[in-house]
Design an enzyme around this catalytic site. Structure first.
Site, PDB file in Angstrom:
ATOM      1  N   GLY A   1       0.775  -1.266  -0.009  1.00  0.00           N
ATOM      2  CA  GLY A   1      -0.118   0.111   0.175  1.00  0.00           C
ATOM      3  C   GLY A   1       0.936   1.084  -0.014  1.00  0.00           C
ATOM      4  O   GLY A   1       0.541   2.105  -0.969  1.00  0.00           O
ATOM      5  N   GLU A   2       1.717   1.352   0.958  1.00  0.00           N
ATOM      6  CA  GLU A   2       2.639   2.526   0.814  1.00  0.00           C
ATOM      7  C   GLU A   2       3.659   2.641  -0.381  1.00  0.00           C
ATOM      8  O   GLU A   2       3.730   3.971  -0.935  1.00  0.00           O
ATOM      9  CB  GLU A   2       3.472   2.594   1.864  1.00  0.00           C
ATOM     10  CG  GLU A   2       4.372   3.732   2.178  1.00  0.00           C
ATOM     11  CD  GLU A   2       5.065   4.192   3.661  1.00  0.00           C
ATOM     12  OE1 GLU A   2       5.828   5.376   3.756  1.00  0.00           O
ATOM     13  OE2 GLU A   2       4.840   3.158   4.649  1.00  0.00           O
ATOM     14  N   SER A   3       3.931   1.499  -1.027  1.00  0.00           N
ATOM     15  CA  SER A   3       4.627   1.495  -2.245  1.00  0.00           C
ATOM     16  C   SER A   3       3.931   2.218  -3.366  1.00  0.00           C
ATOM     17  O   SER A   3       4.484   3.274  -3.968  1.00  0.00           O
ATOM     18  CB  SER A   3       5.344   0.277  -2.577  1.00  0.00           C
ATOM     19  OG  SER A   3       5.991  -0.327  -1.616  1.00  0.00           O
TER      20      SER A   3
END
Length: 140
Positions: free
Chosen positions: A59-61
């Protein structure tokens, strides 16, 4: 597509070593929508379930790459840095691949917000991630 070439060379930024280690493969890439897949195998916790931290990395990527793509539309000197992330895990994948679909909620001049829905191979929602990124200027 593994990683768009421009993501590797712009200001030395890219997906980074962690995304490569976790075998995250980009399928679609833009400020508004980014999609990638990641294998469950190799990213599990001891019970054999996809690790919640792996969902957060995916998700953060995706959210950070989308925010960075938006930042560079403001000017090539702009970049994005994550300032808040949260995740709610509602199911667990145990095999195959998961797909992360990142959608922009807000694309501002100083802040972006993206929602990432992670689904297993059967299309079942496993995790919902929301990330907020701050848009900054290099040397500014």
């Amino acid at each position: 597509m593994l990683v768009p070439d421009q993501l590797h060379i712009t200001h030395g930024r890219g997906t980074g070593a962690l995304a490569a280690t976790m075998q995250i493969y980009l399928i679609e890439f833009s400020p508004e929508r980014t999609v990638a897949v990641m294998p469950v195998e190799g990213n599990t916790q001891p019970l054999g379930l996809l690790h919640g931290g792996a969902n957060c990395v995916l998700g953060e990527s995706l959210g950070s790459m989308s925010a960075y793509a938006h930042a560079t539309t403001i000017s090539p000197e702009h970049y994005a840095v994550g300032i808040d992330i949260n995740a709610t895990h509602t199911a667990s994948a145990t095999s195959g691949w998961v797909t992360g679909e990142c959608t922009a909620i807000s694309l501002g001049r100083s802040v972006t917000v993206h929602e990432i829905i992670i689904r297993d191979a059967d299309g079942r929602r496993c995790s919902t991630v929301r990330i907020t990124n701050l848009i900054r200027k290099l040397n500014g």
